[in-house]
Enzyme design. Structure first.
Site, PDB file in Angstrom:
ATOM      1  N   ARG A  66       0.826  -1.213   0.000  1.00  0.00           N
ATOM      2  CA  ARG A  66       0.000   0.000   0.000  1.00  0.00           C
ATOM      3  C   ARG A  66       0.854   1.255   0.000  1.00  0.00           C
ATOM      4  O   ARG A  66       0.418   2.316  -0.468  1.00  0.00           O
ATOM      5  CB  ARG A  66      -0.990  -0.007   1.177  1.00  0.00           C
ATOM      6  CG  ARG A  66      -2.122  -0.999   0.999  1.00  0.00           C
ATOM      7  CD  ARG A  66      -3.047  -1.022   2.204  1.00  0.00           C
ATOM      8  NE  ARG A  66      -2.384  -1.484   3.404  1.00  0.00           N
ATOM      9  CZ  ARG A  66      -2.180  -2.752   3.721  1.00  0.00           C
ATOM     10  NH1 ARG A  66      -2.617  -3.702   2.920  1.00  0.00           N
ATOM     11  NH2 ARG A  66      -1.556  -3.089   4.830  1.00  0.00           N
ATOM     12  N   GLU A 103       5.459 -10.562  14.612  1.00  0.00           N
ATOM     13  CA  GLU A 103       4.948 -11.086  15.881  1.00  0.00           C
ATOM     14  C   GLU A 103       5.359 -12.555  16.032  1.00  0.00           C
ATOM     15  O   GLU A 103       5.830 -12.982  17.082  1.00  0.00           O
ATOM     16  CB  GLU A 103       3.429 -10.941  15.885  1.00  0.00           C
ATOM     17  CG  GLU A 103       2.834 -11.048  17.258  1.00  0.00           C
ATOM     18  CD  GLU A 103       1.326 -10.877  17.216  1.00  0.00           C
ATOM     19  OE1 GLU A 103       0.788 -10.508  16.162  1.00  0.00           O
ATOM     20  OE2 GLU A 103       0.704 -11.143  18.262  1.00  0.00           O
TER      21      GLU A 103
END
Ligand code: AMP
Length: 178
Positions: A66, A103
């Site tokens: 993006r 993560e």
């Protein structure tokens, strides 16, 4: 291109929060309504580059995927080149790569070895600053080529994740902070 006056509050109102995408617990910030509105899209690019004018930067570096949308539009307005930082394995020529922590596990971003000249003045752009891992990896790639980052700009910053701490020493700007 003409200047369109848009406020960060208008951009914020257009950002759609999608809970539990792409997995439970994530509040995904969907910027497609901003892009679909001609006035907001044009105006948010002006806000992203408000401290710069044509001639100030040689290249706008955008982060997959993006970030490309905002960086390419900013590059056109700044009359600068556009350089992509892509996920590993997507660029066709020789690349430098940089790993960063997710993560769970790691990811890798890459940039062509000749994408920026030493000393090139760079604006780095992505849609969203979360933990800062992606942007910090992109900063490393730009600096590996000897280019100089003037500013790092994001449409959105998730302030509670303290991503700024990973980008210390750089000028950071975000339009909308949660
Ligand atoms: P980070 O490396 O943690 O700063 O994550 C930033 C990257 O992940 C950006 O390229 C974003 O496009 C994407 N990202 C992370 N969190 C979100 C979110 N809540 N909504 C939309 N995109 C996100």
């Amino acid at each position: 291109m003409s200047q369109t006056i848009v406020t960060p509050a208008e951009v914020e109102r257009a950002i759609r929060n999608v809970p539990d995408f792409p997995k439970p617990g994530i509040q995904f910030k969907d910027i497609t309504p901003v892009l679909a509105d001609a006035r907001l899209f044009n105006g948010c690019i002006d806000l992203l580059i408000n401290s710069l004018k044509p001639g100030d930067v040689d290249a706008v570096v955008g982060i997959d995927a993006r970030g490309f949308i905002f960086a390419a539009a900013a590059a056109v307005k700044l009359k600068a080149g556009f350089v992509p930082v892509r996920k590993k394995g997507k660029l066709p020529f020789q690349t430098h790569e940089q790993d960063y922590a997710l993560e769970y596990g790691t990811a890798t971003v890459a940039m062509h070895i000749d994408a920026l000249k030493p000393g090139a003045r760079v604006l780095l752009v992505d849609d969203l600053l979360a933990t800062g891992g992606t942007a910090a990896a992109a900063v490393s790639l730009v600096e590996k080529l000897g280019a100089k980052i003037l500013e790092v700009s994001f449409l959105i910053e998730l302030g509670f994740l303290n991503g700024r701490d990973r980008l210390k020493g750089h000028k950071i700007q975000s339009l909308v902070t949660y």
